[in-house]
Design a protein around this motif. Structure first.
Motif, PDB file in Angstrom:
ATOM      1  N   LYS A   1      -4.774  66.011  80.866  1.00 38.42           N
ATOM      2  CA  LYS A   1      -3.926  67.216  81.758  1.00 38.42           C
ATOM      3  C   LYS A   1      -3.205  68.025  80.853  1.00 38.42           C
ATOM      4  O   LYS A   1      -3.227  69.226  80.896  1.00 38.42           O
ATOM      5  N   ASN A   2      -2.594  67.414  79.978  1.00 40.23           N
ATOM      6  CA  ASN A   2      -1.787  68.396  78.925  1.00 40.23           C
ATOM      7  C   ASN A   2      -2.835  69.184  77.962  1.00 40.23           C
ATOM      8  O   ASN A   2      -2.289  70.587  77.720  1.00 40.23           O
TER       9      ASN A   2
ATOM     10  N   TRP B   1      -3.358  78.029  78.752  1.00 37.15           N
ATOM     11  CA  TRP B   1      -2.446  79.188  78.302  1.00 37.15           C
ATOM     12  C   TRP B   1      -2.721  79.418  76.883  1.00 37.15           C
ATOM     13  O   TRP B   1      -2.233  80.564  76.403  1.00 37.15           O
ATOM     14  N   HIS B   2      -3.709  78.868  75.948  1.00 31.92           N
ATOM     15  CA  HIS B   2      -3.962  79.352  75.048  1.00 31.92           C
ATOM     16  C   HIS B   2      -5.538  79.192  74.808  1.00 31.92           C
ATOM     17  O   HIS B   2      -6.277  78.616  74.186  1.00 31.92           O
ATOM     18  N   PRO B   3      -6.291  80.287  75.547  1.00 32.16           N
ATOM     19  CA  PRO B   3      -7.570  80.187  75.740  1.00 32.16           C
ATOM     20  C   PRO B   3      -8.678  80.132  74.189  1.00 32.16           C
ATOM     21  O   PRO B   3      -9.415  79.854  74.233  1.00 32.16           O
TER      22      PRO B   3
END
Length: 74
Positions: A61-62, A69-71
């Protein structure tokens, strides 16, 4: 090996626990909507398969949250 799959934010997370030298190694596979899969290395060792799987799910999940958030890191 039949592993439980969890849907999370458009990804599928497969937490795994493998017996390794008296402890259980936690690992995870993350699948995206294009069918691409990414497997972690060993994330840690735990006393039970349940502890290892729970840790692997949280780590998965993390990782998904980080990718969203950082694609560019995906």
């Amino acid at each position: 090996m039949n592993q439980t799959r969890f849907g999370y934010r458009g990804f599928v997370i497969i937490p795994m626990a493998a017996f390794d030298g008296g402890l259980y190694a936690a690992m995870t596979i993350i699948c995206d909507d294009r069918g691409q899969q990414r497997a972690s290395g060993v994330l840690g060792h735990f006393n039970s398969a349940e502890e290892a799987s729970a840790f692997a799910l949280t780590a998965g999940k993390n990782e998904v949250d980080h990718r969203l958030w950082h694609p560019a890191a995906a």
